[in-house]
Design a protein around this motif. Sequence first.
Motif, mmCIF file in Angstrom:
data_model
loop_
_atom_site.group_PDB
_atom_site.id
_atom_site.type_symbol
_atom_site.label_atom_id
_atom_site.label_comp_id
_atom_site.label_asym_id
_atom_site.label_seq_id
_atom_site.Cartn_x
_atom_site.Cartn_y
_atom_site.Cartn_z
ATOM 1 N N SER A 23 0.838 -1.187 0.000
ATOM 2 C CA SER A 23 0.000 0.000 0.000
ATOM 3 C C SER A 23 0.877 1.242 0.000
ATOM 4 C CB SER A 23 -0.899 0.020 1.243
ATOM 5 O OG SER A 23 -1.567 1.253 1.345
ATOM 6 N N GLU A 24 0.541 2.186 -0.845
ATOM 7 C CA GLU A 24 1.276 3.456 -0.874
ATOM 8 C C GLU A 24 1.061 4.241 0.418
ATOM 9 O OE1 GLU A 24 0.661 5.701 -4.430
ATOM 10 O OE2 GLU A 24 1.171 4.010 -5.707
ATOM 11 N N GLU A 25 0.064 3.855 1.208
ATOM 12 C CA GLU A 25 -0.175 4.492 2.501
ATOM 13 C C GLU A 25 0.846 4.053 3.546
ATOM 14 O OE1 GLU A 25 -4.180 3.612 3.618
ATOM 15 O OE2 GLU A 25 -5.029 4.641 1.888
ATOM 16 N N ARG A 26 1.610 2.994 3.239
ATOM 17 C CA ARG A 26 2.616 2.470 4.162
ATOM 18 C C ARG A 26 3.970 2.350 3.449
ATOM 19 N NH1 ARG A 26 -1.905 -1.156 4.763
ATOM 20 N NH2 ARG A 26 -0.756 -2.717 3.600
ATOM 21 N N PRO A 27 4.524 3.462 2.970
ATOM 22 C CA PRO A 27 5.767 3.374 2.189
ATOM 23 C C PRO A 27 7.034 3.252 3.029
ATOM 24 C CG PRO A 27 5.105 5.645 2.352
ATOM 25 C CD PRO A 27 4.023 4.828 3.026
ATOM 26 N N ASP A 28 6.899 3.376 4.349
ATOM 27 C CA ASP A 28 8.072 3.337 5.216
ATOM 28 C C ASP A 28 7.688 2.765 6.583
ATOM 29 O OD1 ASP A 28 6.895 5.503 6.717
ATOM 30 O OD2 ASP A 28 7.697 6.884 5.221
ATOM 31 N N ASP A 49 4.705 1.627 22.895
ATOM 32 C CA ASP A 49 6.012 2.058 23.398
ATOM 33 C C ASP A 49 7.098 1.478 22.497
ATOM 34 O OD1 ASP A 49 8.289 2.770 24.765
ATOM 35 O OD2 ASP A 49 7.778 1.685 26.602
ATOM 36 N N LEU A 50 7.579 2.275 21.571
ATOM 37 C CA LEU A 50 8.568 1.789 20.615
ATOM 38 C C LEU A 50 9.959 1.636 21.229
ATOM 39 C CD1 LEU A 50 7.399 3.539 17.349
ATOM 40 C CD2 LEU A 50 6.880 1.258 18.213
ATOM 41 N N GLU A 51 10.100 1.983 22.515
ATOM 42 C CA GLU A 51 11.352 1.721 23.219
ATOM 43 C C GLU A 51 11.536 0.221 23.454
ATOM 44 O OE1 GLU A 51 13.782 3.945 24.402
ATOM 45 O OE2 GLU A 51 12.734 5.402 23.136
ATOM 46 N N VAL A 52 10.433 -0.532 23.416
ATOM 47 C CA VAL A 52 10.509 -1.966 23.681
ATOM 48 C C VAL A 52 10.196 -2.809 22.445
ATOM 49 C CG1 VAL A 52 10.049 -1.718 26.151
ATOM 50 C CG2 VAL A 52 8.139 -2.049 24.567
ATOM 51 N N VAL A 53 10.195 -2.183 21.273
ATOM 52 C CA VAL A 53 9.973 -2.896 20.018
ATOM 53 C C VAL A 53 11.089 -2.514 19.057
ATOM 54 C CG1 VAL A 53 8.433 -3.216 18.034
ATOM 55 C CG2 VAL A 53 7.460 -2.936 20.323
ATOM 56 N N ARG A 54 11.735 -3.508 18.501
ATOM 57 C CA ARG A 54 12.765 -3.286 17.488
ATOM 58 C C ARG A 54 12.210 -3.737 16.143
ATOM 59 N NH1 ARG A 54 14.121 -0.684 21.127
ATOM 60 N NH2 ARG A 54 16.030 -0.817 22.319
ATOM 61 N N ILE A 55 12.814 -3.204 15.077
ATOM 62 C CA ILE A 55 12.354 -3.521 13.728
ATOM 63 C C ILE A 55 13.544 -3.955 12.887
ATOM 64 C CG2 ILE A 55 11.194 -2.657 11.652
ATOM 65 C CD1 ILE A 55 9.937 -0.459 13.430
ATOM 66 N N ILE A 62 17.111 -2.032 11.894
ATOM 67 C CA ILE A 62 17.111 -0.644 11.441
ATOM 68 C C ILE A 62 16.995 0.306 12.623
ATOM 69 C CG2 ILE A 62 16.119 -1.222 9.194
ATOM 70 C CD1 ILE A 62 13.490 0.156 10.401
ATOM 71 N N VAL A 63 17.479 1.495 12.425
ATOM 72 C CA VAL A 63 17.324 2.582 13.381
ATOM 73 C C VAL A 63 16.742 3.738 12.593
ATOM 74 C CG1 VAL A 63 18.481 4.173 14.939
ATOM 75 C CG2 VAL A 63 19.287 1.817 14.746
ATOM 76 N N GLY A 64 15.614 4.271 13.044
ATOM 77 C CA GLY A 64 14.976 5.364 12.320
ATOM 78 C C GLY A 64 14.053 4.863 11.231
ATOM 79 N N ASN A 65 13.484 5.801 10.522
ATOM 80 C CA ASN A 65 12.518 5.497 9.475
ATOM 81 C C ASN A 65 13.233 4.916 8.260
ATOM 82 O OD1 ASN A 65 9.992 5.377 8.288
ATOM 83 N ND2 ASN A 65 10.096 7.464 7.511
ATOM 84 N N THR A 66 12.654 3.857 7.670
ATOM 85 C CA THR A 66 13.250 3.181 6.521
ATOM 86 C C THR A 66 12.185 2.944 5.463
ATOM 87 O OG1 THR A 66 14.872 2.097 7.942
ATOM 88 C CG2 THR A 66 14.462 1.079 5.815
ATOM 89 N N ALA A 67 12.531 3.204 4.217
ATOM 90 C CA ALA A 67 11.617 2.966 3.096
ATOM 91 C C ALA A 67 11.343 1.471 2.958
ATOM 92 C CB ALA A 67 12.206 3.517 1.810
ATOM 93 N N LEU A 68 10.120 1.143 2.553
ATOM 94 C CA LEU A 68 9.714 -0.242 2.367
ATOM 95 C C LEU A 68 9.347 -0.498 0.919
ATOM 96 C CD1 LEU A 68 7.434 -0.649 5.503
ATOM 97 C CD2 LEU A 68 9.780 -1.475 5.210
ATOM 98 N N ASP A 72 9.379 -6.800 0.814
ATOM 99 C CA ASP A 72 10.182 -6.771 2.024
ATOM 100 C C ASP A 72 9.621 -7.694 3.097
ATOM 101 O OD1 ASP A 72 12.048 -4.977 1.070
ATOM 102 O OD2 ASP A 72 11.104 -3.234 1.985
ATOM 103 N N GLU A 73 10.529 -8.149 3.955
ATOM 104 C CA GLU A 73 10.160 -8.889 5.155
ATOM 105 C C GLU A 73 10.461 -7.977 6.337
ATOM 106 O OE1 GLU A 73 11.283 -13.229 6.259
ATOM 107 O OE2 GLU A 73 12.773 -11.906 7.209
ATOM 108 N N ILE A 74 9.433 -7.690 7.127
ATOM 109 C CA ILE A 74 9.576 -6.798 8.273
ATOM 110 C C ILE A 74 9.349 -7.631 9.536
ATOM 111 C CG2 ILE A 74 8.689 -4.760 9.456
ATOM 112 C CD1 ILE A 74 8.046 -5.135 5.806
ATOM 113 N N ALA A 75 10.304 -7.551 10.457
ATOM 114 C CA ALA A 75 10.193 -8.290 11.716
ATOM 115 C C ALA A 75 10.106 -7.313 12.873
ATOM 116 C CB ALA A 75 11.398 -9.203 11.890
ATOM 117 N N PHE A 76 9.224 -7.608 13.801
ATOM 118 C CA PHE A 76 9.070 -6.818 15.039
ATOM 119 C C PHE A 76 9.449 -7.737 16.201
ATOM 120 C CE2 PHE A 76 5.985 -4.879 12.111
ATOM 121 C CZ PHE A 76 6.393 -3.548 12.179
ATOM 122 N N PHE A 77 10.322 -7.241 17.090
ATOM 123 C CA PHE A 77 10.813 -8.070 18.185
ATOM 124 C C PHE A 77 11.266 -7.171 19.340
ATOM 125 C CE2 PHE A 77 14.033 -7.204 15.079
ATOM 126 C CZ PHE A 77 15.152 -6.796 15.808
#
Length: 83
Positions: A23-28, A49-55, A62-68, A72-77
């Motif tokens: 979706s172009e609504e979720r480009p990053d 609380d994004l202090e306890v979620v890594r991407i 990644i650190v900071g905003n990243t284009a998608l 892509d495979e996106i992992a949250f941990f």
Amino acid sequence: MKILYFAWLKTKLQMTEETLPWSEERPDTDSLVRWMKSRGPAFAEVFSDLEVVRIAVNQEYIVGNTALNENDEIAFFPPVTGG
């Protein structure tokens, strides 16, 4: 996009993975996280609380905003500690 959830995130969301249509609504990553928060109470809690979620995008932390991209495979941990 393939989305993966690990540790307590998968427990709270009751899923280990899902596939989202591009979706172009979720480009990053920032817009993806904002959209995730809007999906319901469990998602809002997990991403509150994004202090306890890594991407990671395509298995790279990644650190900071990243284009998608569509494939892509996106992992949250949670943060990982060594010992």
